[in-house]
Design a protein around this motif. Structure first.
Motif, mmCIF file in Angstrom:
data_model
loop_
_atom_site.group_PDB
_atom_site.id
_atom_site.type_symbol
_atom_site.label_atom_id
_atom_site.label_comp_id
_atom_site.label_asym_id
_atom_site.label_seq_id
_atom_site.Cartn_x
_atom_site.Cartn_y
_atom_site.Cartn_z
ATOM 1 N N ALA A 4 -5.163 29.618 4.650
ATOM 2 C CA ALA A 4 -4.611 30.974 4.687
ATOM 3 C C ALA A 4 -5.715 32.020 4.643
ATOM 4 O O ALA A 4 -5.432 33.206 4.780
ATOM 5 N N LEU A 5 -6.947 31.584 4.435
ATOM 6 C CA LEU A 5 -8.114 32.462 4.438
ATOM 7 C C LEU A 5 -9.040 32.011 5.558
ATOM 8 O O LEU A 5 -9.117 30.810 5.870
ATOM 9 N N ILE A 6 -9.784 32.945 6.136
ATOM 10 C CA ILE A 6 -10.690 32.588 7.225
ATOM 11 C C ILE A 6 -11.776 31.626 6.735
ATOM 12 O O ILE A 6 -12.217 30.731 7.468
ATOM 13 N N GLU A 7 -12.172 31.750 5.475
ATOM 14 C CA GLU A 7 -13.173 30.830 4.920
ATOM 15 C C GLU A 7 -12.607 29.413 4.799
ATOM 16 O O GLU A 7 -13.319 28.426 5.026
ATOM 17 N N ALA A 8 -11.333 29.309 4.453
ATOM 18 C CA ALA A 8 -10.694 27.996 4.372
ATOM 19 C C ALA A 8 -10.614 27.346 5.751
ATOM 20 O O ALA A 8 -10.816 26.135 5.898
ATOM 21 N N ALA A 9 -10.327 28.158 6.767
ATOM 22 C CA ALA A 9 -10.279 27.635 8.140
ATOM 23 C C ALA A 9 -11.658 27.154 8.572
ATOM 24 O O ALA A 9 -11.801 26.087 9.197
ATOM 25 N N ALA A 10 -12.691 27.922 8.250
ATOM 26 C CA ALA A 10 -14.054 27.531 8.620
ATOM 27 C C ALA A 10 -14.464 26.244 7.913
ATOM 28 O O ALA A 10 -15.089 25.365 8.516
ATOM 29 N N LEU A 11 -14.117 26.122 6.628
ATOM 30 C CA LEU A 11 -14.459 24.907 5.882
ATOM 31 C C LEU A 11 -13.766 23.692 6.480
ATOM 32 O O LEU A 11 -14.373 22.622 6.631
ATOM 33 N N ASN A 12 -12.499 23.829 6.844
ATOM 34 C CA ASN A 12 -11.765 22.727 7.467
ATOM 35 C C ASN A 12 -12.442 22.270 8.759
ATOM 36 O O ASN A 12 -12.611 21.070 9.004
ATOM 37 N N LEU A 13 -12.864 23.225 9.587
ATOM 38 C CA LEU A 13 -13.518 22.882 10.851
ATOM 39 C C LEU A 13 -14.858 22.194 10.610
ATOM 40 O O LEU A 13 -15.198 21.214 11.285
ATOM 41 N N ALA A 14 -15.635 22.683 9.643
ATOM 42 C CA ALA A 14 -16.937 22.082 9.350
ATOM 43 C C ALA A 14 -16.776 20.671 8.800
ATOM 44 O O ALA A 14 -17.501 19.746 9.191
ATOM 45 N N ASP A 15 -15.831 20.494 7.896
ATOM 46 C CA ASP A 15 -15.577 19.172 7.304
ATOM 47 C C ASP A 15 -15.131 18.184 8.369
ATOM 48 O O ASP A 15 -15.620 17.047 8.442
ATOM 49 N N ASN A 16 -14.215 18.606 9.230
ATOM 50 C CA ASN A 16 -13.697 17.737 10.285
ATOM 51 C C ASN A 16 -14.785 17.394 11.299
ATOM 52 O O ASN A 16 -14.890 16.247 11.761
ATOM 53 N N THR A 17 -15.621 18.377 11.633
ATOM 54 C CA THR A 17 -16.707 18.133 12.583
ATOM 55 C C THR A 17 -17.668 17.076 12.071
ATOM 56 O O THR A 17 -18.005 16.110 12.769
ATOM 57 N N ASP A 18 -18.139 17.242 10.840
ATOM 58 C CA ASP A 18 -19.116 16.286 10.314
ATOM 59 C C ASP A 18 -18.513 14.906 10.127
ATOM 60 O O ASP A 18 -19.163 13.895 10.434
ATOM 61 N N ALA A 19 -17.280 14.835 9.652
ATOM 62 C CA ALA A 19 -16.636 13.538 9.454
ATOM 63 C C ALA A 19 -16.489 12.789 10.782
ATOM 64 O O ALA A 19 -16.796 11.595 10.874
ATOM 65 N N LYS A 20 -16.052 13.490 11.825
ATOM 66 C CA LYS A 20 -15.835 12.827 13.116
ATOM 67 C C LYS A 20 -17.151 12.452 13.796
ATOM 68 O O LYS A 20 -17.278 11.371 14.380
ATOM 69 N N MET A 21 -18.148 13.322 13.737
ATOM 70 C CA MET A 21 -19.431 13.005 14.351
ATOM 71 C C MET A 21 -20.096 11.826 13.659
ATOM 72 O O MET A 21 -20.660 10.936 14.311
ATOM 73 N N GLU A 22 -20.025 11.781 12.329
ATOM 74 C CA GLU A 22 -20.617 10.653 11.596
ATOM 75 C C GLU A 22 -19.871 9.363 11.903
ATOM 76 O O GLU A 22 -20.489 8.307 12.091
ATOM 77 N N THR A 23 -18.543 9.430 11.976
ATOM 78 C CA THR A 23 -17.752 8.243 12.303
ATOM 79 C C THR A 23 -18.123 7.705 13.676
ATOM 80 O O THR A 23 -18.296 6.488 13.863
ATOM 81 N N PHE A 24 -18.278 8.601 14.651
ATOM 82 C CA PHE A 24 -18.643 8.183 16.004
ATOM 83 C C PHE A 24 -20.045 7.576 16.002
ATOM 84 O O PHE A 24 -20.284 6.522 16.607
ATOM 85 N N MET A 25 -20.980 8.214 15.312
ATOM 86 C CA MET A 25 -22.354 7.698 15.274
ATOM 87 C C MET A 25 -22.414 6.327 14.614
ATOM 88 O O MET A 25 -23.116 5.428 15.099
ATOM 89 N N GLU A 26 -21.688 6.156 13.528
ATOM 90 C CA GLU A 26 -21.696 4.861 12.841
ATOM 91 C C GLU A 26 -21.120 3.772 13.742
ATOM 92 O O GLU A 26 -21.619 2.634 13.768
ATOM 93 N N ALA A 27 -20.069 4.091 14.492
ATOM 94 C CA ALA A 27 -19.476 3.115 15.413
ATOM 95 C C ALA A 27 -20.480 2.702 16.484
ATOM 96 O O ALA A 27 -20.607 1.520 16.817
ATOM 97 N N LEU A 28 -21.213 3.661 17.021
ATOM 98 C CA LEU A 28 -22.190 3.367 18.066
ATOM 99 C C LEU A 28 -23.381 2.602 17.497
ATOM 100 O O LEU A 28 -23.893 1.669 18.129
#
Length: 314
Positions: A265-289
């Protein structure tokens, strides 16, 4: 020592491994056997002891270090060790560093960089809150440096929580430069604190499993409670600021179906969600490769809902 990631069908093993899990079972014909999960710093592998009462099988339990003699075979597409002999090992026969997956990055250097972010927070209440966790609380600091960020999905290694937190904080710092409306002190504090509950949700290695509170409450709720507990020790901590910080923690998974108690509900909360999701997905992809045996298609990945492979650029 031959590491688990290097094992292939037809190999014979005669090495020491950590018994991550052991469970007795019975075949359809009523014959007793043991299911065992073996671990080293490169991963885990299933093992079967088909004759647990034989003379060559010593008594051992989960989280013991054992010397295993057996053959590597394939069962339903996955490697498995058929164990012939087991010996319980004593301290001094093994180096624990060979059995615990550890961040490839230097933990001291990462922590120093995180402290640098804390030192640049200008809001006195947020900076003091961060310092009560990351400078003054010795037990928390030790757990935070040693914890993984997840049991299996991403950053599942010693130092993984620190590595993930630092990556999310770096992304949030970039967002603050790109989108000036963001309140930097709030977003950076939320980034550093967003997963602190994982120090209580997941036990330390070698167990690295969900605690009772982790199962019942989860890291989002526990992290929010931890924020409240520390804020109450800081005289004059503004209630609105505390609520906004807690909201960022509560909303950082973004969606109800992903375990988020609140949507941003806050722009900072939206930014944190995007940053958390980005790092989690990129790390997951890198670990798989990085764990792939070849450059071909790796099969369906649940997180990405797609068959994935390494980029070739041919």
């Amino acid at each position: 020592m031959k590491y688990i990631k290097d094992l292939k069908e037809g190999d014979r093993v005669f090495d020491i491994y950590l018994c991550k899990h052991k469970q007795s079972a019975v075949t359809k014909n009523g014959k007793a056997y043991d299911n065992v999960i073996l671990q080293d710093k490169t991963g885990t592998i299933d093992a079967k002891i088909w004759d647990p009462n034989s003379a060559g099988i010593a008594e051992f339990d989960s989280l013991d270090y054992i010397e295993v003699y057996g053959d590597v075979n394939s069962f339903q597409g996955s490697l498995q060790i058929s164990v012939k002999r087991v010996r319980l090992c004593q301290e001094g026969e093994y180096d624990p560093a060979d059995y615990l997956p550890v961040s490839a990055k230097n933990i001291d250097d990462m922590y120093k960089e995180l402290l640098g972010f804390i030192g640049r927070v200008e809001n006195q209440y947020l900076r003091k809150l961060l310092e009560t966790f990351f400078v003054e609380d010795e037990a928390f600091m030790k757990a935070f440096r040693s914890s993984s960020a997840a049991k299996t999905v991403h950053h599942g290694f010693v130092g993984g929580l620190l590595e993930h937190t630092l990556s999310v904080t770096r992304l949030c710092e970039y967002y603050c430069a790109a989108y000036p409306l963001l309140k930097k002190d709030l977003l950076i504090t939320a980034a550093i604190c967003h997963d602190i509950g994982k120090t209580r949700e997941i036990s330390l290695f070698p167990e690295n499993d969900y605690t009772d509170d982790g199962q019942l409450l989860g890291h989002i709720v526990m992290g929010t409670e931890m924020i409240g507990q520390k804020a109450r020790t800081i005289p004059g901590f503004p209630p609105v600021l505390e609520a906004e910080l807690k909201h960022c923690i509560l909303a950082h998974h973004g969606e109800y179906e992903y375990g988020s108690p609140k949507k941003p509900a806050l722009i900072e909360a939206a930014a944190l969600n995007l940053a958390d999701n980005t790092d989690a997905k990129m790390e997951t992809f890198m670990e798989a490769l990085q764990n792939a045996k070849d450059t071909g298609w790796l099969g369906y990945n649940r997180l990405f809902e797609s068959n994935i492979r390494m980029t070739r650029m041919e």
